[in-house]
Design a protein around this motif. Structure first.
Motif, PDB file in Angstrom:
ATOM      1  N   ALA A   1       0.850  -1.184   0.000  1.00 40.98           N
ATOM      2  CA  ALA A   1       0.000   0.000   0.000  1.00 40.98           C
ATOM      3  C   ALA A   1       0.886   1.235   0.000  1.00 40.98           C
ATOM      4  CB  ALA A   1      -0.909   0.001   1.223  1.00 40.98           C
ATOM      5  N   MET A   2       0.470   2.253  -0.773  1.00 42.23           N
ATOM      6  CA  MET A   2       1.262   3.479  -0.817  1.00 42.23           C
ATOM      7  C   MET A   2       0.420   4.662  -1.261  1.00 42.23           C
ATOM      8  SD  MET A   2       3.479   3.107  -4.329  1.00 42.23           S
ATOM      9  CE  MET A   2       3.894   1.388  -4.157  1.00 42.23           C
ATOM     10  N   ILE A   3       0.867   5.845  -0.822  1.00 40.94           N
ATOM     11  CA  ILE A   3       0.281   7.099  -1.280  1.00 40.94           C
ATOM     12  C   ILE A   3       1.259   7.714  -2.259  1.00 40.94           C
ATOM     13  CG2 ILE A   3      -0.364   9.447  -0.626  1.00 40.94           C
ATOM     14  CD1 ILE A   3      -1.308   8.314   2.037  1.00 40.94           C
ATOM     15  N   GLN A   4       0.708   8.158  -3.395  1.00 41.31           N
ATOM     16  CA  GLN A   4       1.548   8.796  -4.401  1.00 41.31           C
ATOM     17  C   GLN A   4       0.685   9.741  -5.222  1.00 41.31           C
ATOM     18  OE1 GLN A   4       2.921   5.142  -6.164  1.00 41.31           O
ATOM     19  NE2 GLN A   4       1.413   5.246  -7.800  1.00 41.31           N
ATOM     20  N   PRO A   5       1.331  10.680  -5.919  1.00 40.03           N
ATOM     21  CA  PRO A   5       0.541  11.556  -6.787  1.00 40.03           C
ATOM     22  C   PRO A   5      -0.185  10.749  -7.872  1.00 40.03           C
ATOM     23  CG  PRO A   5       2.743  12.451  -6.470  1.00 40.03           C
ATOM     24  CD  PRO A   5       2.744  11.057  -5.889  1.00 40.03           C
ATOM     25  N   ILE A   6      -1.381  11.184  -8.179  1.00 39.90           N
ATOM     26  CA  ILE A   6      -2.146  10.568  -9.269  1.00 39.90           C
ATOM     27  C   ILE A   6      -1.412  10.852 -10.583  1.00 39.90           C
ATOM     28  CG2 ILE A   6      -4.308  10.750 -10.601  1.00 39.90           C
ATOM     29  CD1 ILE A   6      -4.758   9.303  -7.981  1.00 39.90           C
ATOM     30  N   VAL A   7      -1.336   9.852 -11.438  1.00 31.27           N
ATOM     31  CA  VAL A   7      -0.745   9.999 -12.768  1.00 31.27           C
ATOM     32  C   VAL A   7      -1.825   9.686 -13.805  1.00 31.27           C
ATOM     33  CG1 VAL A   7       1.622   9.493 -12.016  1.00 31.27           C
ATOM     34  CG2 VAL A   7       0.122   7.621 -12.755  1.00 31.27           C
ATOM     35  N   THR A   8      -1.534  10.026 -15.052  1.00 24.22           N
ATOM     36  CA  THR A   8      -2.508   9.866 -16.129  1.00 24.22           C
ATOM     37  C   THR A   8      -3.095   8.460 -16.171  1.00 24.22           C
ATOM     38  OG1 THR A   8      -1.341  11.557 -17.409  1.00 24.22           O
ATOM     39  CG2 THR A   8      -2.870  10.148 -18.614  1.00 24.22           C
ATOM     40  N   GLU A   9      -2.269   7.455 -15.961  1.00 21.84           N
ATOM     41  CA  GLU A   9      -2.735   6.060 -16.019  1.00 21.84           C
ATOM     42  C   GLU A   9      -3.761   5.735 -14.933  1.00 21.84           C
ATOM     43  OE1 GLU A   9       0.787   6.789 -18.182  1.00 21.84           O
ATOM     44  OE2 GLU A   9       0.557   7.002 -16.009  1.00 21.84           O
ATOM     45  N   ASP A  10      -3.818   6.556 -13.863  1.00 19.26           N
ATOM     46  CA  ASP A  10      -4.763   6.327 -12.768  1.00 19.26           C
ATOM     47  C   ASP A  10      -6.154   6.907 -13.054  1.00 19.26           C
ATOM     48  OD1 ASP A  10      -2.761   5.172 -11.117  1.00 19.26           O
ATOM     49  OD2 ASP A  10      -2.161   7.155 -10.384  1.00 19.26           O
ATOM     50  N   LEU A  11      -6.266   7.725 -14.089  1.00 17.87           N
ATOM     51  CA  LEU A  11      -7.508   8.475 -14.285  1.00 17.87           C
ATOM     52  C   LEU A  11      -8.756   7.614 -14.482  1.00 17.87           C
ATOM     53  CD1 LEU A  11      -6.235  11.558 -16.310  1.00 17.87           C
ATOM     54  CD2 LEU A  11      -6.712  11.368 -13.852  1.00 17.87           C
ATOM     55  N   PRO A  12      -8.705   6.493 -15.215  1.00 20.31           N
ATOM     56  CA  PRO A  12      -9.925   5.675 -15.294  1.00 20.31           C
ATOM     57  C   PRO A  12     -10.395   5.181 -13.913  1.00 20.31           C
ATOM     58  CG  PRO A  12      -8.444   5.089 -17.072  1.00 20.31           C
ATOM     59  CD  PRO A  12      -7.675   6.006 -16.146  1.00 20.31           C
ATOM     60  N   GLU A  13      -9.461   4.756 -13.061  1.00 26.09           N
ATOM     61  CA  GLU A  13      -9.843   4.317 -11.714  1.00 26.09           C
ATOM     62  C   GLU A  13     -10.327   5.494 -10.874  1.00 26.09           C
ATOM     63  OE1 GLU A  13      -7.562   0.816  -9.754  1.00 26.09           O
ATOM     64  OE2 GLU A  13      -6.066   2.000 -10.851  1.00 26.09           O
ATOM     65  N   LEU A  14      -9.678   6.658 -11.023  1.00 26.33           N
ATOM     66  CA  LEU A  14     -10.092   7.847 -10.291  1.00 26.33           C
ATOM     67  C   LEU A  14     -11.500   8.256 -10.708  1.00 26.33           C
ATOM     68  CD1 LEU A  14      -9.297  10.039  -8.244  1.00 26.33           C
ATOM     69  CD2 LEU A  14      -8.428  11.378 -10.188  1.00 26.33           C
ATOM     70  N   GLN A  15     -11.764   8.187 -11.988  1.00 26.05           N
ATOM     71  CA  GLN A  15     -13.096   8.512 -12.504  1.00 26.05           C
ATOM     72  C   GLN A  15     -14.147   7.595 -11.867  1.00 26.05           C
ATOM     73  OE1 GLN A  15     -13.497   7.942 -16.718  1.00 26.05           O
ATOM     74  NE2 GLN A  15     -15.408   9.068 -16.838  1.00 26.05           N
ATOM     75  N   ALA A  16     -13.825   6.320 -11.717  1.00 25.42           N
ATOM     76  CA  ALA A  16     -14.756   5.376 -11.077  1.00 25.42           C
ATOM     77  C   ALA A  16     -14.978   5.735  -9.609  1.00 25.42           C
ATOM     78  CB  ALA A  16     -14.238   3.948 -11.219  1.00 25.42           C
ATOM     79  N   LEU A  17     -13.920   6.160  -8.918  1.00 24.70           N
ATOM     80  CA  LEU A  17     -14.068   6.593  -7.517  1.00 24.70           C
ATOM     81  C   LEU A  17     -14.975   7.813  -7.427  1.00 24.70           C
ATOM     82  CD1 LEU A  17     -10.482   6.272  -5.978  1.00 24.70           C
ATOM     83  CD2 LEU A  17     -12.487   4.894  -5.443  1.00 24.70           C
ATOM     84  N   TYR A  18     -14.763   8.769  -8.319  1.00 24.92           N
ATOM     85  CA  TYR A  18     -15.593   9.973  -8.303  1.00 24.92           C
ATOM     86  C   TYR A  18     -17.049   9.644  -8.610  1.00 24.92           C
ATOM     87  CZ  TYR A  18     -11.425  12.992  -8.100  1.00 24.92           C
ATOM     88  OH  TYR A  18     -10.270  13.640  -7.740  1.00 24.92           O
ATOM     89  N   GLU A  19     -17.269   8.662  -9.471  1.00 22.60           N
ATOM     90  CA  GLU A  19     -18.640   8.246  -9.755  1.00 22.60           C
ATOM     91  C   GLU A  19     -19.279   7.676  -8.490  1.00 22.60           C
ATOM     92  OE1 GLU A  19     -21.199   5.505 -12.871  1.00 22.60           O
ATOM     93  OE2 GLU A  19     -19.105   5.946 -13.315  1.00 22.60           O
ATOM     94  N   GLU A  20     -18.497   6.950  -7.711  1.00 26.13           N
ATOM     95  CA  GLU A  20     -18.995   6.426  -6.436  1.00 26.13           C
ATOM     96  C   GLU A  20     -19.300   7.581  -5.478  1.00 26.13           C
ATOM     97  OE1 GLU A  20     -17.441   3.428  -2.900  1.00 26.13           O
ATOM     98  OE2 GLU A  20     -16.537   3.236  -4.874  1.00 26.13           O
ATOM     99  N   LEU A  21     -18.496   8.643  -5.544  1.00 25.66           N
ATOM    100  CA  LEU A  21     -18.671   9.796  -4.659  1.00 25.66           C
ATOM    101  C   LEU A  21     -19.918  10.602  -4.996  1.00 25.66           C
ATOM    102  CD1 LEU A  21     -17.496  11.708  -2.429  1.00 25.66           C
ATOM    103  CD2 LEU A  21     -16.252  12.871  -4.272  1.00 25.66           C
ATOM    104  N   ILE A  22     -20.108  10.903  -6.287  1.00 29.17           N
ATOM    105  CA  ILE A  22     -21.196  11.819  -6.653  1.00 29.17           C
ATOM    106  C   ILE A  22     -22.357  11.149  -7.376  1.00 29.17           C
ATOM    107  CG2 ILE A  22     -19.645  13.806  -6.732  1.00 29.17           C
ATOM    108  CD1 ILE A  22     -19.871  13.686  -9.817  1.00 29.17           C
ATOM    109  N   GLY A  23     -22.191   9.887  -7.722  1.00 30.36           N
ATOM    110  CA  GLY A  23     -23.294   9.161  -8.342  1.00 30.36           C
ATOM    111  C   GLY A  23     -23.478   9.393  -9.825  1.00 30.36           C
ATOM    112  N   GLU A  24     -22.516  10.027 -10.466  1.00 24.91           N
ATOM    113  CA  GLU A  24     -22.602  10.203 -11.916  1.00 24.91           C
ATOM    114  C   GLU A  24     -21.196  10.168 -12.508  1.00 24.91           C
ATOM    115  OE1 GLU A  24     -22.878  14.787 -13.088  1.00 24.91           O
ATOM    116  OE2 GLU A  24     -24.459  14.228 -11.684  1.00 24.91           O
ATOM    117  N   GLY A  25     -21.139   9.736 -13.749  1.00 27.35           N
ATOM    118  CA  GLY A  25     -19.859   9.588 -14.425  1.00 27.35           C
ATOM    119  C   GLY A  25     -19.374  10.884 -15.045  1.00 27.35           C
TER     120      GLY A  25
END
Length: 148
Positions: free
Chosen positions: A6-30
């Motif tokens: 487990a680690m904390i690191q800056p988000i990189v471009t390759e993380d954006l699809p997973e980040l987008q999924a997290l945000y969808e979980e947060l706000i309920g829309e893609g």
């Protein structure tokens, strides 16, 4: 849940699809991934933005964004605005959110911020308890928002 790495690191471009999924979980829309990528590139070019991710065994489990802001009041110390705090429901209760918030606080301290501020929706009572456990106090100010 057994965690190997487990680690904390800056988000990189390759993380954006997973980040987008997290945000969808947060706000309920893609979101539109191409638009997310374009805005992310702007953010990467601005040293005020700090977008961190917590990965568990290579999976993005959570994220937080801190934005450093200059101030012209009093001692003119900068402050940090925190937004988009999200921990996937799969990883809640395992310290991910606490580690992300401590990491963003470390950046705020390194930049001599006088305080950190953020808003949280009134109905998110469990989140409010979490923030209080980290030393954040419910302020006497009211938050206002105007959707444009």
């Amino acid at each position: 849940m057994e965690v190997k790495k487990a680690m904390i690191q800056p988000i990189v471009t390759e993380d954006l699809p997973e980040l987008q999924a997290l945000y969808e979980e947060l706000i309920g829309e893609g979101s539109n991934l191409a638009q997310v990528e374009a805005v992310f590139q702007k953010m990467r070019g601005n040293e005020a933005y700090h977008l961190l991710g917590y990965k568990v065994d290579g999976v993005l489990a959570g994220s937080v964004m801190g934005i450093l802001c200059h101030d012209l009041v009093g001692s003119c110390k900068p402050f940090m605005v925190v937004e988009n705090v999200i921990v996937s429901s799969r990883f809640q209760g395992h310290g991910v959110g606490k580690k992300l918030m401590l990491a963003i606080e470390k950046i705020a301290n390194a930049n001599a911020c006088g305080y950190i501020m953020f808003v949280s929706s009134a109905y998110r009572k469990e989140a409010h308890q979490f923030y209080a456990s980290l030393g954040y106090a419910l302020d006497a100010v009211q938050g206002f928002r105007k959707m444009l």
